[in-house]
Design an enzyme around this catalytic site. Structure first.
Site, mmCIF file in Angstrom:
data_model
loop_
_atom_site.group_PDB
_atom_site.id
_atom_site.type_symbol
_atom_site.label_atom_id
_atom_site.label_comp_id
_atom_site.label_asym_id
_atom_site.label_seq_id
_atom_site.Cartn_x
_atom_site.Cartn_y
_atom_site.Cartn_z
ATOM 1 N N ASP A 102 0.834 -1.217 0.000
ATOM 2 C CA ASP A 102 0.000 0.000 0.000
ATOM 3 C C ASP A 102 0.863 1.259 0.000
ATOM 4 O OD1 ASP A 102 -2.549 -1.223 0.129
ATOM 5 O OD2 ASP A 102 -2.430 -1.414 2.309
ATOM 6 N N GLU A 125 -5.328 7.144 -0.884
ATOM 7 C CA GLU A 125 -5.882 6.456 0.281
ATOM 8 C C GLU A 125 -4.948 6.512 1.490
ATOM 9 O OE1 GLU A 125 -6.783 2.289 -0.253
ATOM 10 O OE2 GLU A 125 -8.016 2.279 1.548
ATOM 11 N N ASP A 193 -6.102 -1.640 -4.395
ATOM 12 C CA ASP A 193 -7.545 -1.754 -4.212
ATOM 13 C C ASP A 193 -7.886 -3.245 -4.178
ATOM 14 O OD1 ASP A 193 -10.277 -0.995 -4.161
ATOM 15 O OD2 ASP A 193 -10.419 -1.263 -6.327
ATOM 16 N N THR A 195 -7.689 -5.349 -0.951
ATOM 17 C CA THR A 195 -6.651 -5.906 -0.072
ATOM 18 C C THR A 195 -6.822 -7.410 0.136
ATOM 19 O OG1 THR A 195 -6.500 -3.795 1.044
ATOM 20 C CG2 THR A 195 -5.626 -5.685 2.222
ATOM 21 N N SER A 334 -12.107 -5.963 -5.893
ATOM 22 C CA SER A 334 -11.532 -4.694 -6.386
ATOM 23 C C SER A 334 -12.185 -4.160 -7.665
ATOM 24 C CB SER A 334 -10.022 -4.822 -6.619
ATOM 25 O OG SER A 334 -9.755 -5.416 -7.890
#
Ligand SMILES: [Mg+2]
Length: 425
Positions: A102, A125, A193, A195, A334
């Site tokens: 991430d 994000e 996107d 996870t 996702s």
């Protein structure tokens, strides 16, 4: 069981056949490259000809594609590490590897875009607070993220790759704190996107979009585990892309799978949607993608989130039945779902979250412009377009999100309305 759809396959090859001759593509991209090369001399990175027309947003498209490709390579490396570990899903180690991906993906994309657009703002994000204020653990994670970013840059750029300091990485991540809004240009990013899909060796996306004065203009979506065609859809109790779960562990078995290492989609407002291989060493011309044209509900597929917590699967089933859809859903983690609709693996995407859930703009921006440029329509359940200009959340969303070919979208809205009035949502 592989379920090949000959109508979809021929729709795809028909859209390929409509493309201009390759020589025209090459001439156009050479001309663009020449122009760009002259006034991008100050940039630290080379711009590669794309083979697609970005119009007024050509430079943004080139930058975004390169950035998403970097992040896709980085995520493939991290997911590969995950898949080589003990098969037990979601250990603590899994979680920390996801976190690395991430942060590192947001850092590398933010850094790459800033090489071409130093004043850019980013609605991303992630933020780096846990890295800078997380004590020893935070510092250790930051160190790993920095190494991962530098390793990826080196692999991608070779000798010319810069070495970023951990402060550079923190700055790049923290650039993502913009709240966007209705004026000016804002990049919108979900670095990883899906996870859960990522942890499970399944589908996930790297989703980057550019909004200009409140309207989405560019979308680039990396789908590192999405196969080249929907012909590898597998059916159990619902449909999934073949090789999953644990798709990556199989991919690591050999390089011969080529395109099965994933796709990157691009879309520019008014210029259409295209698909590239994730692997830059595969020399394929970009493929133009289009949503499904014909609609026979008995053969149509709809796609929806894998997790019941993210969308009411009971309600989408009711809508599908109302429309006459007989097929089981294609459940995908996702924004790869938007990719599936854009290239006609699925005909419809539906998502109905719990009442009060606020959708984040980075969870949809890239996917929405992709479907729109592939000829589809995306709206909320009341038929209004999604509002990306109200800050970090999609403001005023009516109940849920639906995407389909424009011809089918009206029927879908009607079915949602009918099913809603007879449901207890
Ligand atoms: Mg994310």
């Amino acid at each position: 069981m592989a379920l090949a759809s000959s109508t979809r396959a021929s729709a795809l090859s028909a859209s390929v056949a409509r493309r201009p001759p390759l020589s025209a593509f090459r001439r156009a991209s050479r001309a663009r490259h020449g122009r760009r090369a002259r006034h991008a001399a100050a940039s630290a990175v080379d711009t590669v000809p794309l083979g697609v027309d970005g119009g007024a947003y050509a430079k943004e498209l080139a930058s975004a594609l390169d950035a998403v490709r970097l992040a896709s390579e980085l995520c493939q490396e991290v997911q590969g590490q995950l898949m080589r570990m003990d098969e037990q899903a979601e250990t603590k180690e899994d979680r920390s590897l996801v976190t690395l991906a991430d942060y590192a993906a947001q850092a590398i994309i933010s850094w790459r875009i800033a090489q071409d657009f130093p004043d850019m703002t980013l609605v991303g994000e992630e933020d780096a607070e846990a890295l800078t204020e997380g004590g020893e653990g935070g510092a250790e994670t930051l160190n790993k993220v920095t190494n991962l970013v530098n390793k990826t840059l080196k692999g991608h750029m070779g000798e010319k790759a810069p070495t970023l300091s951990s402060q550079d990485v923190v700055d790049a991540i923290n650039r993502g704190q913009s709240t966007g809004g209705p004026t000016g240009k804002h990049w919108i990013l979900d670095p990883v996107d899906g996870t859960l899909g990522f942890v499970r060796g399944d589908q996930y996306a790297i989703a980057l979009a550019l909004m200009d004065d409140g309207d989405l203009k560019v979308g680039v979506m990396g789908c590192p585990n999405m196969p080249k065609t929907g012909e590898v859809l597998e059916f159990q109790e619902s449909y999934a892309y073949g090789f999953s779960p644990r798709l990556v562990s199989k991919m690591l078995a050999g390089d011969s799978l080529g395109w099965y290492k994933g796709c990157i989609f691009t879309a520019v407002r008014g210029k259409g949607a295209y698909m590239f291989p994730t692997d830059p060493t595969l020399k394929f011309e970009p493929v133009k993608v289009s949503v499904s044209e014909a609609f026979d509900p008995r053969k149509a597929k709809f796609t929806e989130p894998v997790m019941k917590a993210n969308s009411s699967q009971g309600f989408t089933a009711a809508v599908a039945t109302n429309l006459g859809i007989e097929c089981k859903p294609l459940r995908i983690y996702s924004q790869v779902k938007y990719g599936s609709v854009a290239r006609a693996d699925a005909d419809v995407f539906m998502k109905f979250p719990k009442a009060g859930y606020m959708e984040k703009i980075w969870d949809h921006a890239a996917g929405v412009i992709l479907v729109e440029e592939a000829g589809g329509t995306v709206s909320d359940a009341g038929g209004a377009p999604l509002n990306f200009a109200g800050g970090r959340y999609i403001e005023g969303l009516d109940r849920g999100i639906i995407a389909a070919s424009s011809a089918l979208h009206a029927k879908l809205l009607d079915s949602v309305a009918k099913s809603w009035s007879s449901s207890q949502l």
